[in-house]
Design a protein around this motif. Structure first.
Motif: not given
Length: 305
Positions: A36-44, A234-242
């Motif tokens: 999930p994090e990789a999907a968002l990071q690559a999009s940005i 500035s964004v930081k990602l934190t996985p909440l659930s998976n």
């Protein structure tokens, strides 16, 4: 020059993409993300670069991306005919923005108006902006494409933008001169000669024009103190659930010095992760366009018979 889907999906997409770390070009070159994090990071990465075609190709599963491209011609077919007034207005605007010495000509025309506008609107502007703020919040509250969580998150963003908009020196001559320069440079890069040319752009060409417009918009906002890239970085990602193909990621970021947070739901399809809201909006838009196209196709077949 756009699909309804692009209009309705852009806000949730941008909300989902408010982050700044790079994950790797291998992720950006593929549909979805390995996590999930990789999907968002690559999009940005793609959003910051203004590569909108690659962004949609990454943010949607292959079949949905193909549907979006195919739907483009359906949307273009239903545009209203151009009028003589449309052509005149387009030509006059582009001539002003792209003609010889356009920067100095436009600023010379604008400069004497700035002081008068400041005298006339300085006291009224905060009130007018507050009215616009209320209207924008009302539109968000009535949106059928945003979830309740997204509406709350959008409201927080609007609350941060309001004081910035009220305090920004919109009539400052130095900033106005810079803004004119950006507008002229952007118009020249768009290189649009006629409204017919604009209407004739295919999907790929339109995404290229979007990239030019996006770059110009970021420059304009930066002139008045709002850096889109600073916010994204500035964004930081934190996985909440998976679990079971569903994930939620918390996105913490800073907008104009104010800390904000959002939550983004993602869905796994064929081993890759995508924004759940984006997928829903894309598929809903495709269904609506197909339903609208069906009566027209049937009527055409009857006429031929």
């Amino acid at each position: 020059m756009r699909l309804p889907f692009l209009r309705h999906a852009m806000l949730p997409l941008l909300a989902a993409l408010l982050l700044g770390a790079c994950h790797g070009k291998d992720e950006a070159a593929q549909p979805g993300g390995s996590t999930p994090e990789a999907a968002l990071q690559a999009s940005i990465e793609l959003l910051k670069a203004g590569d909108f075609d690659a962004l949609w190709k990454h943010a949607l599963p292959p079949a949905d991306y193909a549907n979006m491209r195919a739907d483009w011609s359906l949307q273009q077919r239903d545009l209203r005919p151009l009028t003589a007034e449309d052509r005149t207005r387009f030509n006059e605007t582009m001539q002003k923005l792209t003609g010889p010495d356009a920067e100095n000509r436009l600023y010379a025309e604008l400069q004497p108006q700035l002081a008068a506008m400041e005298r006339q609107y300085k006291d009224q502007l905060p009130v007018l902006i507050s009215v616009g703020d209320a209207m924008l919040k009302s539109a968000v509250a009535q949106s059928h494409t945003l979830s309740e969580t997204q509406k709350t998150q959008a409201g927080s963003v609007i609350d941060v933008l309001l004081p910035w908009a009220q305090q920004t020196p919109w009539f400052d001559p130095a900033r106005a001169k810079q803004a004119v320069g950006v507008a002229v440079a952007t118009a020249r890069k768009l290189d649009l000669k006629s409204p017919e040319q604009l209407r004739a752009l295919d999907f790929d060409a339109t995404m290229g024009k979007y990239a030019v417009g996006w770059g110009g918009l970021k420059q304009l906002l930066a002139i008045y103190g709002l850096s889109v890239d600073d916010t994204l970085n500035s964004v930081k990602l934190t996985p909440l659930s998976n679990s079971n193909g569903h994930a939620v990621v918390k996105v913490d970021y800073t907008l104009l010095g104010k800390p904000l947070s959002a939550e983004t739901a993602l869905l796994q399809e064929n081993g890759r992760w995508y924004s759940e809201d984006l997928l829903r909006n894309a598929r809903q838009s495709h269904r609506q366009l197909q339903q609208q196209a069906a009566p027209a196709s049937a009527a055409s077949a009857v006429t031929k018979d």
